[in-house]
Motif scaffolding. Structure first.
Motif, PDB file in Angstrom:
ATOM      1  N   ALA A   8       0.834  -1.209   0.000  1.00  0.00           N
ATOM      2  CA  ALA A   8       0.000   0.000   0.000  1.00  0.00           C
ATOM      3  C   ALA A   8       0.862   1.251   0.000  1.00  0.00           C
ATOM      4  O   ALA A   8       0.564   2.225  -0.704  1.00  0.00           O
ATOM      5  CB  ALA A   8      -0.925  -0.008   1.216  1.00  0.00           C
ATOM      6  N   THR A   9       1.933   1.231   0.758  1.00  0.00           N
ATOM      7  CA  THR A   9       2.830   2.392   0.808  1.00  0.00           C
ATOM      8  C   THR A   9       3.487   2.627  -0.538  1.00  0.00           C
ATOM      9  O   THR A   9       3.573   3.768  -1.013  1.00  0.00           O
ATOM     10  CB  THR A   9       3.906   2.189   1.890  1.00  0.00           C
ATOM     11  OG1 THR A   9       3.285   1.927   3.144  1.00  0.00           O
ATOM     12  CG2 THR A   9       4.774   3.430   2.020  1.00  0.00           C
ATOM     13  N   ALA A  10       3.961   1.557  -1.173  1.00  0.00           N
ATOM     14  CA  ALA A  10       4.587   1.688  -2.495  1.00  0.00           C
ATOM     15  C   ALA A  10       3.583   2.206  -3.515  1.00  0.00           C
ATOM     16  O   ALA A  10       3.912   3.058  -4.359  1.00  0.00           O
ATOM     17  CB  ALA A  10       5.150   0.340  -2.943  1.00  0.00           C
ATOM     18  N   THR A  11       2.349   1.705  -3.441  1.00  0.00           N
ATOM     19  CA  THR A  11       1.301   2.174  -4.353  1.00  0.00           C
ATOM     20  C   THR A  11       1.041   3.668  -4.173  1.00  0.00           C
ATOM     21  O   THR A  11       0.919   4.415  -5.157  1.00  0.00           O
ATOM     22  CB  THR A  11       0.006   1.390  -4.117  1.00  0.00           C
ATOM     23  OG1 THR A  11       0.238   0.005  -4.362  1.00  0.00           O
ATOM     24  CG2 THR A  11      -1.109   1.876  -5.035  1.00  0.00           C
ATOM     25  N   ALA A  12       0.970   4.113  -2.924  1.00  0.00           N
ATOM     26  CA  ALA A  12       0.744   5.533  -2.645  1.00  0.00           C
ATOM     27  C   ALA A  12       1.908   6.384  -3.152  1.00  0.00           C
ATOM     28  O   ALA A  12       1.708   7.444  -3.761  1.00  0.00           O
ATOM     29  CB  ALA A  12       0.545   5.743  -1.147  1.00  0.00           C
ATOM     30  N   LEU A  13       3.126   5.928  -2.901  1.00  0.00           N
ATOM     31  CA  LEU A  13       4.305   6.680  -3.340  1.00  0.00           C
ATOM     32  C   LEU A  13       4.340   6.824  -4.860  1.00  0.00           C
ATOM     33  O   LEU A  13       4.650   7.899  -5.391  1.00  0.00           O
ATOM     34  CB  LEU A  13       5.583   5.986  -2.853  1.00  0.00           C
ATOM     35  CG  LEU A  13       5.882   6.090  -1.348  1.00  0.00           C
ATOM     36  CD1 LEU A  13       7.050   5.198  -0.972  1.00  0.00           C
ATOM     37  CD2 LEU A  13       6.177   7.538  -0.978  1.00  0.00           C
ATOM     38  N   ASN A  14       4.016   5.758  -5.558  1.00  0.00           N
ATOM     39  CA  ASN A  14       4.039   5.818  -7.021  1.00  0.00           C
ATOM     40  C   ASN A  14       2.929   6.717  -7.561  1.00  0.00           C
ATOM     41  O   ASN A  14       3.123   7.433  -8.548  1.00  0.00           O
ATOM     42  CB  ASN A  14       3.930   4.409  -7.611  1.00  0.00           C
ATOM     43  CG  ASN A  14       5.183   3.593  -7.359  1.00  0.00           C
ATOM     44  OD1 ASN A  14       6.276   4.140  -7.262  1.00  0.00           O
ATOM     45  ND2 ASN A  14       5.032   2.283  -7.242  1.00  0.00           N
ATOM     46  N   SER A  15       1.775   6.678  -6.914  1.00  0.00           N
ATOM     47  CA  SER A  15       0.681   7.564  -7.320  1.00  0.00           C
ATOM     48  C   SER A  15       1.088   9.030  -7.155  1.00  0.00           C
ATOM     49  O   SER A  15       0.866   9.864  -8.051  1.00  0.00           O
ATOM     50  CB  SER A  15      -0.565   7.265  -6.486  1.00  0.00           C
ATOM     51  OG  SER A  15      -1.599   8.194  -6.769  1.00  0.00           O
ATOM     52  N   ILE A  16       1.709   9.339  -6.034  1.00  0.00           N
ATOM     53  CA  ILE A  16       2.166  10.708  -5.792  1.00  0.00           C
ATOM     54  C   ILE A  16       3.252  11.091  -6.788  1.00  0.00           C
ATOM     55  O   ILE A  16       3.267  12.210  -7.320  1.00  0.00           O
ATOM     56  CB  ILE A  16       2.688  10.841  -4.342  1.00  0.00           C
ATOM     57  CG1 ILE A  16       1.553  10.638  -3.349  1.00  0.00           C
ATOM     58  CG2 ILE A  16       3.331  12.210  -4.130  1.00  0.00           C
ATOM     59  CD1 ILE A  16       2.032  10.480  -1.924  1.00  0.00           C
ATOM     60  N   ALA A  17       4.167  10.167  -7.063  1.00  0.00           N
ATOM     61  CA  ALA A  17       5.271  10.454  -7.984  1.00  0.00           C
ATOM     62  C   ALA A  17       4.753  10.835  -9.369  1.00  0.00           C
ATOM     63  O   ALA A  17       5.225  11.796  -9.993  1.00  0.00           O
ATOM     64  CB  ALA A  17       6.203   9.256  -8.078  1.00  0.00           C
ATOM     65  N   PHE A  18       3.762  10.094  -9.863  1.00  0.00           N
ATOM     66  CA  PHE A  18       3.226  10.408 -11.195  1.00  0.00           C
ATOM     67  C   PHE A  18       2.416  11.706 -11.180  1.00  0.00           C
ATOM     68  O   PHE A  18       2.386  12.429 -12.178  1.00  0.00           O
ATOM     69  CB  PHE A  18       2.402   9.234 -11.719  1.00  0.00           C
ATOM     70  CG  PHE A  18       3.244   8.137 -12.305  1.00  0.00           C
ATOM     71  CD1 PHE A  18       3.758   8.246 -13.589  1.00  0.00           C
ATOM     72  CD2 PHE A  18       3.561   7.013 -11.555  1.00  0.00           C
ATOM     73  CE1 PHE A  18       4.551   7.245 -14.129  1.00  0.00           C
ATOM     74  CE2 PHE A  18       4.360   6.009 -12.070  1.00  0.00           C
ATOM     75  CZ  PHE A  18       4.859   6.122 -13.366  1.00  0.00           C
ATOM     76  N   ASP A  19       1.769  12.007 -10.059  1.00  0.00           N
ATOM     77  CA  ASP A  19       1.084  13.296  -9.937  1.00  0.00           C
ATOM     78  C   ASP A  19       2.088  14.445  -9.955  1.00  0.00           C
ATOM     79  O   ASP A  19       1.855  15.476 -10.585  1.00  0.00           O
ATOM     80  CB  ASP A  19       0.265  13.349  -8.651  1.00  0.00           C
ATOM     81  CG  ASP A  19      -1.067  12.625  -8.777  1.00  0.00           C
ATOM     82  OD1 ASP A  19      -1.584  12.542  -9.909  1.00  0.00           O
ATOM     83  OD2 ASP A  19      -1.585  12.143  -7.754  1.00  0.00           O
ATOM     84  N   VAL A  20       3.209  14.261  -9.258  1.00  0.00           N
ATOM     85  CA  VAL A  20       4.265  15.276  -9.273  1.00  0.00           C
ATOM     86  C   VAL A  20       4.787  15.467 -10.695  1.00  0.00           C
ATOM     87  O   VAL A  20       4.957  16.601 -11.172  1.00  0.00           O
ATOM     88  CB  VAL A  20       5.421  14.886  -8.328  1.00  0.00           C
ATOM     89  CG1 VAL A  20       6.632  15.801  -8.540  1.00  0.00           C
ATOM     90  CG2 VAL A  20       4.971  14.960  -6.874  1.00  0.00           C
TER      91      VAL A  20
END
Length: 201
Positions: A8-20
């Motif tokens: 879940a943490t990795a999924t959240a980090l990747n979602s934020i990364a692509f938003d950035v």
């Protein structure tokens, strides 16, 4: 459920990364006037997070970083031209973005009437006047005369080399990334945890 936390943490980090990444790329159109698509794709997710490595990296691609870095850290414009200075259009053609592509410049320089040189102290790319026949029957030159340094010349200045100047705009890449992360981290993590709960076996 505990086993799902790293996922879940990795999924959240990747979602934020692509938003950035998307926000950084979108900002290019606001900072620069009519930027090339090449500039609009400058930001990338260089590394995605995984369950065993909870690190995501967003960066500017190396090819674009060369000329965008001064807008982030300050300094002068960077140029890929061999002379190191800025090449500024005067009467030469430009592309739809108002810039001089290397392919376009190569075609201009391939013309037999075009040359690089310094005329009256101005370093640039010049075009020789074409020979024609005046109404009087005498041979003359076609095209207007240009005045440089108080003297007229039949040559046409297509592009001029100018000293690099300090950039006048701020990219704010790091600041924008921090603001995006601050605003999205909590909802992204919550959404990832809820997904992990739904899919937990």
């Amino acid at each position: 459920m505990a086993k799902q936390i790293p996922f879940a943490t990795a999924t959240a980090l990747n979602s934020i990364a692509f938003d950035v990444m998307r926000k950084e790329n979108d900002s290019m159109a606001e900072i620069f006037d009519n930027p090339r698509p090449f500039t609009l794709r400058a930001t990338q997710v260089e590394k995605k997070a995984s369950k065993t490595d909870l690190t995501a990296v967003v960066s500017i691609r190396p090819s674009q970083e060369k000329y965008l870095l001064p807008y982030e850290v300050g300094g002068k414009h960077q140029s890929d031209w061999k002379l190191g200075n800025l090449l500024v259009p005067v009467d030469g053609p430009v592309d739809q973005y108002g810039q001089i592509s290397k392919g376009m410049l190569r075609r201009v320089l391939d013309r037999p009437d075009v040359f690089k040189g310094t005329i009256n102290g101005i370093k640039g790319i010049w075009q020789r006047p074409t020979r024609g026949v005046q109404r009087t029957g005498n041979k003359g030159t076609k095209g207007r005369l240009q005045n440089f340094g108080g003297r007229k010349t039949g040559l046409k200045l297509l592009y001029a080399w100018r000293d690099n100047k300090s950039v006048g705009k701020s990219l704010d890449f790091a600041g924008r990334a921090r603001r995006t992360i601050d605003s999205l981290s909590s909802p992204a993590l919550e959404a990832a945890i809820q997904k992990a709960i739904r899919t937990a076996r």
